[in-house]
Design a protein around this motif. Structure first.
Motif, short mmCIF file in Angstrom:
data_model
loop_
_atom_site.label_atom_id
_atom_site.label_comp_id
_atom_site.label_asym_id
_atom_site.label_seq_id
_atom_site.Cartn_x
_atom_site.Cartn_y
_atom_site.Cartn_z
N LYS A 206 37.93 38.76 35.98
CA LYS A 206 37.77 38.23 37.33
C LYS A 206 37.97 39.29 38.40
O LYS A 206 37.80 39.02 39.60
N SER A 207 38.33 40.51 38.00
CA SER A 207 38.52 41.59 38.98
C SER A 207 38.35 42.92 38.27
O SER A 207 38.38 43.01 37.04
N CYS B 143 32.92 41.78 36.49
CA CYS B 143 34.23 41.53 37.11
C CYS B 143 34.22 40.31 38.03
O CYS B 143 34.94 40.26 39.03
N THR B 144 33.42 39.31 37.70
CA THR B 144 33.36 38.08 38.49
C THR B 144 33.89 36.88 37.72
O THR B 144 33.98 35.78 38.27
#
Length: 451
Positions: A296-297, A362-363
């Motif tokens: 997620k990052s 990275c989403t």
């Protein structure tokens, strides 16, 4: 002893010996109780006994923390107060022995705590003399849909959610699937029948019904050779595996493309190609790139990559990549000896090489893609079952009777169009066919005329 698996309570038996042992356990537990509710315990006792007997190994782990056995939040669906009570009483009366005490994190060499290891006692085994695998069936109450929170605790699904069409369709599809498999005489490579629990599928969600939702059964943990070594009514098995499914879904849904376009189109048609890191095998790149899509990052992605190790898996005859968490012992070669700087370089190189996929790195889109591929595989099961063809899914792969290859290829194409509508209605699907002890071949399924 780190490989000792946890006891799973997912089966039931009405065999006379199981009933007799269950009655003995419950009656002895209630003997000194003033308030007695035997019916509360007899059914769970039969499930616990059957699950203990069915295990391949005498040794098993089992967590007995009371917080794991709450009404609304528990580690597994079977972890109820009645199960904990019965388990502890079986220890008291000598049906279960503790082999190795629990190890708290602060005392473990790798910093990872472990539950105690128990074993079935000799008395337990000698009491069940005539019980066979045929006398044990999947737990009739076992839910086919499971939801867990971010910490891994099972969450009770609200009644209103269970009435929604998608939920009821999923349950019915998986139960009809099991009914067909029960008639398919599925046998292991040694000729012995595969126990129904190995092909009883459960759809597992995490945090939300909008993400994840993949299908799991005991069969999904089989090694590749063991999966391909099974037979259906004496017919050999093979598998069809959709190549590059997650990148394909991004290209189709987000861009309306069958394959990547741009500077490197003529040089490469593989989303998992990374010539800047050519020393890493493709199978390793696949794991690393999917980790970047799941993250997620940028920090969580680089954190995953610097804990990635790869090695040759001689058992499966392929390269394997493992992303470790915590202080577990690492095995193999470190993918990025340069740590974070090298991991960040890898991420940027991927984005440069694959511009149509770059915006999704990275989403956390990987969890949504798992929901998409699970919707797809559920439709594959639904169509195959209606056609009377047994299929055993392993995420984006299906194992089935080899002589039904033509039909299963058609099912994969139809289910793809059915699931993804316009995004699944053009071009081709690349599918890899694998037969045990033979070289894999790549096949194509025509969806319709390419754009």
């Amino acid at each position: 002893m780190k490989d000792v698996s946890y006891l799973r309570i997912e089966v039931y038996s009405g065999h006379p010996e199981v009933k007799a042992m269950a009655d003995q356990i419950v009656d002895s537990y209630l003997a000194d109780k003033t308030r007695k509710h035997p019916d509360k315990y007899r059914y769970p006792a039969r499930k616990l006994i059957a699950s203990l007997w069915l295990r391949d190994s005498d040794m098993f782990r089992f967590g007995t923390k009371t917080k794991y056995f709450g009404k609304e939040r528990r580690k597994q669906v079977w972890m109820t107060p009645a199960v904990l009570t019965l388990f502890n009483h079986m220890r008291d009366i000598g049906l279960i022995n503790e082999a190795i005490p629990a190890i708290p994190p602060e005392m473990a060499q790798d910093g990872v705590g472990r539950s105690a290891i128990y074993c079935r006692s000799q008395r337990f085994k000698e009491t069940l003399k005539s019980l066979t695998e045929a006398d044990i069936v999947p737990d009739p109450d076992l839910p086919r849909i499971e939801l867990k929170d971010a910490k891994g605790f099972w969450v009770k699904i609200p009644d209103e959610a269970q009435q929604e069409p998608w939920y009821r369709i999923t349950e019915q599809t998986l139960r009809s699937h099991s009914d067909l498999l029960a008639k398919s005489d599925i046998r292991l490579a040694d000729g012995s029948p595969m126990h129904p629990m190995k092909w009883t599928y459960i759809r597992k969600f995490k945090e939300s019904f909008d993400l994840t939702g993949r299908l799991y059964a005991g069969f999904t943990t089989f090694k590749k050779d063991d999966r391909l070594g099974i037979t259906f009514k004496g017919k050999a098995a093979c598998s069809l595996d959709l190549s590059q499914l997650h990148p394909t879904l991004i290209l189709r849904i987000a861009h309306g493309l069958e394959k990547e376009e741009g500077l490197f189109t003529e040089l490469n048609t593989d989303p998992y190609d990374m010539p800047d890191f050519i020393w890493l095998p493709r199978a390793v790149h696949k794991t690393l790139i999917n980790a970047c899509l799941n993250a997620k990052s940028i920090d969580s992605a680089s954190g995953a990559l610097i804990n990635a190790y790869w090695q040759w898996d001689a058992t499966n005859n392929e390269y394997d990549c493992t992303i470790y968490d915590g202080k577990q012992k690492r095995e193999g070669q470190k993918c990025f000896p340069g740590n974070k700087a090298e991991a960040l370089k890898y991420i940027e190189a991927f984005k440069f090489r694959h511009p149509q996929l770059a915006d999704y790195v990275c989403t956390g889109i990987g969890l949504l893609l798992q929901k998409f591929d699970s919707d797809y595989m559920l439709n594959v099961i639904k169509i195959a079952t209606s056609a009377g063809i047994p299929v055993l899914p392993v995420h984006d792969e299906v194992v089935y009777p080899e002589h039904k290859t033509k039909e299963v290829l058609e099912i994969l194409g139809e289910a793809f169009k059915w699931t993804f509508n316009d995004a699944g209605d053009f071009g081709q699907l690349k599918i890899k066919k694998t037969v045990q002890h033979q070289k894999s071949t790549t096949m194509s399924v025509e969806l319709c005329d390419s754009k």
